[in-house]
Write an enzyme that holds these catalytic residues in place. Structure first.
Site, mmCIF file in Angstrom:
data_model
loop_
_atom_site.group_PDB
_atom_site.id
_atom_site.type_symbol
_atom_site.label_atom_id
_atom_site.label_comp_id
_atom_site.label_asym_id
_atom_site.label_seq_id
_atom_site.Cartn_x
_atom_site.Cartn_y
_atom_site.Cartn_z
ATOM 1 C CG HIS A 151 -1.415 3.707 -0.667
ATOM 2 N ND1 HIS A 151 -2.318 3.928 0.543
ATOM 3 C CD2 HIS A 151 -1.283 2.221 -0.676
ATOM 4 C CE1 HIS A 151 -2.367 2.980 1.172
ATOM 5 N NE2 HIS A 151 -1.899 1.674 0.597
ATOM 6 C CG ASP A 191 -5.801 -2.265 0.468
ATOM 7 O OD1 ASP A 191 -5.187 -2.904 -0.699
ATOM 8 O OD2 ASP A 191 -5.078 -1.776 1.273
ATOM 9 C CG HIS A 193 -2.299 -0.834 3.367
ATOM 10 N ND1 HIS A 193 -2.230 -1.918 2.564
ATOM 11 C CD2 HIS A 193 -1.624 -0.904 4.247
ATOM 12 C CE1 HIS A 193 -1.337 -2.674 2.996
ATOM 13 N NE2 HIS A 193 -0.916 -2.159 3.973
ATOM 14 C CG ASP A 284 -4.088 -5.328 1.403
ATOM 15 O OD1 ASP A 284 -5.277 -4.984 1.515
ATOM 16 O OD2 ASP A 284 -3.229 -4.455 1.298
HETATM 17 C C1 X5A Z 1 -1.898 -1.131 -2.274
HETATM 18 C C2 X5A Z 1 -1.213 -1.363 -0.991
HETATM 19 C C3 X5A Z 1 0.342 -0.937 0.454
HETATM 20 C C4 X5A Z 1 1.827 -0.310 0.792
HETATM 21 C C5 X5A Z 1 2.476 -0.832 1.903
HETATM 22 C C6 X5A Z 1 3.804 -0.001 1.858
HETATM 23 N N1 X5A Z 1 -0.276 -0.828 -0.682
HETATM 24 N N2 X5A Z 1 4.503 -0.421 3.260
HETATM 25 O O1 X5A Z 1 -1.684 -2.466 -0.304
HETATM 26 ZN ZN ZN Z 2 -3.112 -2.431 1.047
#
Ligand code: X5A
Ligand code: ZN
Length: 651
Positions: A151, A191, A193, A284
């Site tokens: 991110h 991931d 996200h 995740d």
């Molecule tokens: C690296 C990762 C997730 C961030 C979530 C914020 N970040 N709510 O999995």
């Molecule tokens: Zn993530």
């Protein structure tokens, strides 16, 4: 099975030739933690459990184990600004880490005095492994690092990330080590996200093909917005070299991910023919993850990885990103390292089939990208895409959830559902759940599907009409002390174009700001946390409260508190509407920044679909608030008036 060709031979006692796999683990990276020991999903134990499980399974002895290496500023600055690097570096000397609280609420980061050291180690370790793999000293490797990276943007830490570890390594190989002959890099980001940082850094760069598969839900899932859309294909010379596969829903599992592999990633990888693969390996999307809500098994990860090993002579560098269920990440990591070692065939199987929405997404991606990648041009056969799991009726995010009303449609849908996706987990053991159940709060709902039978069911457990699956019931199964209605000076409105469950049309929100001219009628119920927990379909092993006693104190003090955007993408704001007696009245709606988007038209206002409006109307009528005609007029009015931000905060 033994495919270790060429130079790298790792002598084993039994004489078998293994692939040479590097592992980085450095306990120092555990020192990055919340400033005062607050619970956080991105916690030090994540890398510890991965490492311990690899040791327990006896695979670490068969790998080349490396300690962490700190990144050089010059290498970080290949993708980050000098200011950003300096900011992270100087964070070590801060006196007061608590003052970062505001930034952390907005940007999902936290800092302590060891954050900088860990961030340098995370980035440097990925660079180290990438260099060794590119040189041929290692066949492949796994950098078990934290903080994660994908991110992080050129000038911004976000989403638990400080330096974009994988992007730094990719740029290092391309820009600093032409001698190693790496000209084309495939970055695969699995991931859950979207890898927004990585996407931006290589947006115009055709040397790096960035592929990210992630849960997006129309921009409602972190990091949100348009960045993760499949329309984002890169620009200039990089046009066509950025591929997003954005899931419209949670619960995606092996079948969905493997469909994206077989029908997007693998054909494109064949055409691109990378010299090395860097894998942003967050776990995740794993089954059991409290943030991801997806269902990938260790077997699924093994197969995805195995398919990638057919490229670049198996030169793969895995870097840990997210993954928040300790058990899931330990098992998934082990499964992957076993694939890298390539000494036994993959164990397991999956009988799942992809969701309808998965085929929809895959087809859209193929269409958008086929001009750049001819292998995506063919229509998928109808035989293939007719194998699908109907999208279950989901309670995506909220108190005012989007459950189906029409009984026939409901039964029809339920009968088609894959039973597997509706297993009820009965082991409710997590102690945090009991804390809030001892505290009285009123939970104000729009009176929609949270009518009495549903609410009682959340206490007693079981399933009633309008629920997609049985619920586990509350910690405290005693009946509610009361159910009542209240009227509040907040504006009710309907927004969004469509939702998974309700189809076209908006869903109800209430403006957290008050205005004496506005009225929302709310049905008040108790047991806030259990309702939140159950309505959001959260995993019972979620380690910390979605909304615990601290959050309750914050709401009472500030009038509202944001929730983790992952848990409640659209209803991520708990608002205190006032008090009834001594007891606070809480509801969920969107945050003020989303209200602004609704008011400006950036996110559309839209009247509710008929079935949804009817559910609300039924609640209001059964609650004795309105006659049917009055209830209809109330909903019509709320659905047709423009939304102005003219409210005042109650606090
Ligand atoms: C690296 C990762 C997730 C961030 C979530 C914020 N970040 N709510 O999995
Ligand atoms: Zn993530």
């Amino acid at each position: 099975m033994n495919m270790a060709g060429k130079t790298s031979v790792n002598g084993e006692s039994n004489g078998k030739v293994h692939r040479k796999v590097g592992l980085v683990y450095d306990e120092t990276m555990c020192k990055h933690d919340t400033p005062h020991g607050e619970a956080h999903p991105e916690r030090p134990d994540r890398i510890r459990v991965i490492w311990e499980n690899l040791q327990l399974a006896g695979v670490t002895q068969r790998c080349v184990v490396l300690g962490g290496t700190k990144a050089e500023d010059a290498h970080l600055q290949l993708v980050h600004t000098k200011d950003h690097v300096n900011l992270v570096k100087s964070s070590t000397n801060k006196k007061d880490y608590q003052s970062d609280r505001i930034a952390s609420l907005v940007n999902s980061i936290y800092l302590n005095r060891s954050t900088s050291e860990a961030a340098y180690l995370a980035a440097g370790s990925v660079v180290e492994v990438a260099e060794k793999v590119a040189k041929g000293e290692l066949d492949s490797g796994f950098a078990i690092v934290r903080p994660p990276g994908h991110h992080a943007e050129a000038d911004e830490a976000m989403g638990f990330c400080f330096f974009n570890n994988v992007a730094v390594a990719a740029s290092y190989l391309l820009d600093e080590r032409p001698d190693l002959g790496v000209k084309k890099i495939l970055i695969v980001d699995w991931d859950v996200h979207h890898g927004n940082g990585t996407q931006k850094m290589f947006w115009e760069d055709p040397r790096v093909l960035v592929f990210s598969v992630h849960r997006r839900e129309d921009g409602g899932f972190y990091p949100g917005g348009d960045a993760g859309s499949y329309n984002m294909v890169g620009e200039g010379p990089g046009e066509g070299f950025n591929i997003n596969v954005p899931w419209e829903q949670g619960r995606c599992g092996d079948a969905d991910y493997l469909a994206a592999w077989d029908h997007i990633l693998i054909p494109v990888a064949k055409e691109f023919n990378p010299d090395i693969i860097l894998l942003s390996a967050g776990f995740d999307a794993a089954i059991g993850d409290p943030l991801g809500g997806c269902r990938v098994t260790p077997y699924g990860y093994s197969v995805m990885l195995k398919k990638l090993m057919e490229f670049a002579q198996g030169k793969i560098v895995m870097a840990l990103e997210g993954g928040y269920n300790l058990d899931s990440i330990a098992k998934s990591s082990l499964a992957c390292v076993q694939v890298l070692l390539e000494d036994n065939p993959i164990q397991g199987s999956s009988e799942e089939i992809p969701f309808m929405s998965t085929w929809r997404v895959i087809q859209a991606v193929r269409k958008r990208l086929c001009a750049y990648w001819p292998s995506l041009a063919d229509e998928l056969s109808s035989k293939l895409i007719n194998q699908k799991t109907p999208t279950p009726i989901v309670l995506t995010s909220n108190s005012n959830s989007e459950a189906k009303d029409n009984a026939h449609e409901l039964l029809d849908q339920l009968s088609k559902l894959n039973i597997e996706t509706h297993k009820v987990d009965t082991k409710v053991s997590t102690s945090w759940r009991s804390d809030l159940s001892k505290v009285d709060v009123w939970y104000a709902s729009f009176g929609s599907n949270m009518w009495k039978p549903r609410f009682l069911c959340y206490i007693q457990g079981g399933q009633v009409e309008g629920m997609t699956k049985p619920c586990v019931g509350s910690m405290d199964k005693s009946p509610p002390k009361g159910i009542t209605w209240g009227t509040y000076p907040n504006r009710l409105f309907f927004g969004r174009e469509s939702t998974n469950v309700w189809g076209k049309g908006g869903v109800a929100f209430t403006n957290p700001l008050t205005n004496p001219n506005d009225q929302t009628h709310m049905c008040l119920l108790e047991q806030f946390n259990d309702v939140l927990f159950q309505e959001n379909g959260l995993n019972v092993d979620f380690a910390s409260p979605i909304f615990g006693l601290t959050a309750l104190q914050l709401v009472e003090k500030n009038g509202s508190t944001p929730l983790e955007a992952d848990l409640a993408p659209w209803y991520g704001n708990v608002v205190c509407l006032g008090r009834e007696g001594d007891v606070p009245i809480l509801t969920m709606t969107c945050t003020l920044s989303v209200i602004e988007k609704f008011a400006s038209g950036e996110v559309p206002l839209s009247p509710p679909a008929k079935a949804y409006a009817n559910t609300l109307i039924r609640g209001l009528v059964e609650g004795g608030i309105f006659s049917e005609e009055e209830a209809e007029a109330y909903i019509d009015d709320a659905a047709s008036k423009p939304l102005y931000i003219n409210g005042a905060s109650r606090f």
